[in-house]
Design an enzyme around this catalytic site. Structure first.
Site, mmCIF file in Angstrom:
data_model
loop_
_atom_site.group_PDB
_atom_site.id
_atom_site.type_symbol
_atom_site.label_atom_id
_atom_site.label_comp_id
_atom_site.label_asym_id
_atom_site.label_seq_id
_atom_site.Cartn_x
_atom_site.Cartn_y
_atom_site.Cartn_z
ATOM 1 N N LYS A 113 1.050 -1.655 -0.044
ATOM 2 C CA LYS A 113 -0.237 -0.454 0.025
ATOM 3 C C LYS A 113 0.985 0.863 0.074
ATOM 4 C CE LYS A 113 1.114 1.772 4.506
ATOM 5 N NZ LYS A 113 1.018 3.134 4.667
ATOM 6 N N ASP A 127 -2.172 -1.155 10.272
ATOM 7 C CA ASP A 127 -2.083 -0.744 8.739
ATOM 8 C C ASP A 127 -2.730 -2.596 8.034
ATOM 9 O OD1 ASP A 127 -2.055 1.344 9.081
ATOM 10 O OD2 ASP A 127 0.297 0.790 7.683
HETATM 11 O O1 C5P Z 1 -0.379 -0.472 14.824
HETATM 12 P P1 C5P Z 1 0.843 -0.645 14.512
HETATM 13 O O2 C5P Z 1 1.547 -1.834 15.325
HETATM 14 O O3 C5P Z 1 1.611 -0.963 13.045
HETATM 15 O O4 C5P Z 1 1.717 0.684 15.304
HETATM 16 C C1 C5P Z 1 2.849 0.956 15.410
HETATM 17 C C2 C5P Z 1 3.529 1.798 16.713
HETATM 18 O O5 C5P Z 1 3.057 2.696 15.628
HETATM 19 C C3 C5P Z 1 3.081 1.523 17.930
HETATM 20 O O6 C5P Z 1 3.414 0.944 18.803
HETATM 21 C C4 C5P Z 1 2.578 2.791 18.014
HETATM 22 O O7 C5P Z 1 3.646 3.714 18.945
HETATM 23 C C5 C5P Z 1 2.481 3.802 16.297
HETATM 24 N N1 C5P Z 1 0.718 4.275 16.322
HETATM 25 C C6 C5P Z 1 0.926 5.431 16.364
HETATM 26 N N2 C5P Z 1 -0.338 5.319 16.068
HETATM 27 C C7 C5P Z 1 -1.214 5.120 15.189
HETATM 28 C C8 C5P Z 1 -0.578 3.955 14.657
HETATM 29 C C9 C5P Z 1 0.924 3.532 14.811
HETATM 30 O O8 C5P Z 1 1.258 5.707 17.617
HETATM 31 N N3 C5P Z 1 -2.103 4.872 14.657
#
Ligand code: C5P
Length: 316
Positions: free
Chosen positions: A10, A138
């Site tokens: 993406k 994602d």
């Molecule tokens: O959800 P995911 O594991 O991909 O997110 C990785 C990190 O990115 C999270 O642990 C967080 O620190 C940060 N994040 C965030 N806000 C979001 C998505 C991700 O702060 N909307």
């Protein structure tokens, strides 16, 4: 038996970061667009006395344990299925491992889709979406495909009328960007004020103006008065991560400039480090590849992948 699926990638067509939430994540609003560049994910499932998950990959930096999003997603799926299975997953990497193209998240969604096909059994849709959202912000968008609005953490995904397929060029700089660190850097610059929520709301309003109401399919995008992407680009489309990531990696700014020539839109994807440019013609895209390579950076030509093709090509 084993089931292989294409794990498409993406880009983000604009990404607006809002205030931090009590759970440490950030409110955000973005448009996701699936892309033709992909990894291959193969899942085999066999009944066993005890459940187990093993992973293999052709790429040395892919973790093969619980840290892998595929492992996390499959573990959650096993809990829902409530029958002991020996699961083995092969991840054939073609996409950069830490690149802003959502490859890790895509692999997790692909593994869930392959598992369902392998078992010839669907997980209850609400459970499938919960597993995807818990695995990563994602991941759920890869259960929809095409052009989508992502809100909340990004995991709340609404299909938008598909954009027509554009020629695209990806630039893969030789630098990794940590997403959590990029969010922390955004906060540290005190850019996130409560009022920043207004920008998210304003962006959603502009998306709604350009595409029609999220969640409502318009049958024929070609018939829209104007290409919605052009409408959005004209009103300004930003990726908030650029301000923090470009100041730490100034070379990325030059790559964006190289991609911008002749483009409909060019930007950092997610928190990077990959960047993309979208073009109307193949010739423009070929010239963009040459400009990026001249800067010593790997470039790949690809195209955006509308929803129907996303699902058709996943299994073909
Ligand atoms: O959800 P995911 O594991 O991909 O997110 C990785 C990190 O990115 C999270 O642990 C967080 O620190 C940060 N994040 C965030 N806000 C979001 C998505 C991700 O702060 N909307």
């Amino acid at each position: 038996m084993a089931t292989t699926v294409r794990s498409f990638s993406k880009i983000n067509l604009g990404l607006y970061i809002g205030p931090p939430r009590p759970d440490g994540y950030h409110h955000l609003a973005t448009i996701y667009q699936t892309m033709e560049l992909h990894d291959l994910v193969t899942v085999s499932a066999t009944p066993a006395a005890e459940s187990s998950i093993t992973l293999e990959s052709n790429h040395p930096s892919v973790p093969l344990d619980e840290r892998n999003t595929v492992h996390k997603a499959l573990q959650k799926a096993l809990k829902v299925l409530q029958k002991p299975l020996k699961l083995h997953t092969k991840i054939e990497k073609n996409l950069p491992v830490q690149g802003g193209m959502g490859a890790g998240s895509a692999n997790a969604a692909a593994a869930l889709i392959a598992l369902e096909a392998e078992l010839n059994q669907q997980l209850p849709p609400a459970e499938l979406h919960r597993i995807a959202g818990e695995t990563g912000s994602d991941v759920p968008m890869f259960l929809v495909g095409g052009t989508m609005l992502g809100i909340e953490r990004g995991e709340d995904t609404f299909p938008l009328p598909d954009l027509p397929s554009f020629q695209a060029v990806m630039a893969f700089p030789d630098v990794g960007v940590s997403t959590p660190q990029a969010f922390r850097d955004w906060d540290a610059r005190s850019l996130t004020q409560p009022a920043e929520n207004d920008r998210l709301i304003e962006f959603r309003r502009r998306v709604s103006d350009a595409f029609g109401k999220p969640g409502v399919f318009r049958k024929n995008t070609e018939n829209l008065a104007e290409n919605p992407l052009l409408a959005l680009v004209r009103t300004g489309l930003e990726n908030d991560f650029e301000s923090v990531v470009f100041s730490q990696q100034p070379s990325l700014r030059a790559l964006k400039s190289a991609l911008e020539v002749d483009s409909i839109y060019a930007a950092l994807s997610g928190s990077g480090s990959s960047l993309f440019g979208l073009y109307s013609t193949e010739e423009e895209a070929i010239r963009a590849v040459e400009r990026v390579e001249k800067l010593g950076c790997e470039a790949r030509r690809t195209r955006t992948l509308p929803r129907q093709e996303y699902w058709q090509q996943m299994f073909s």
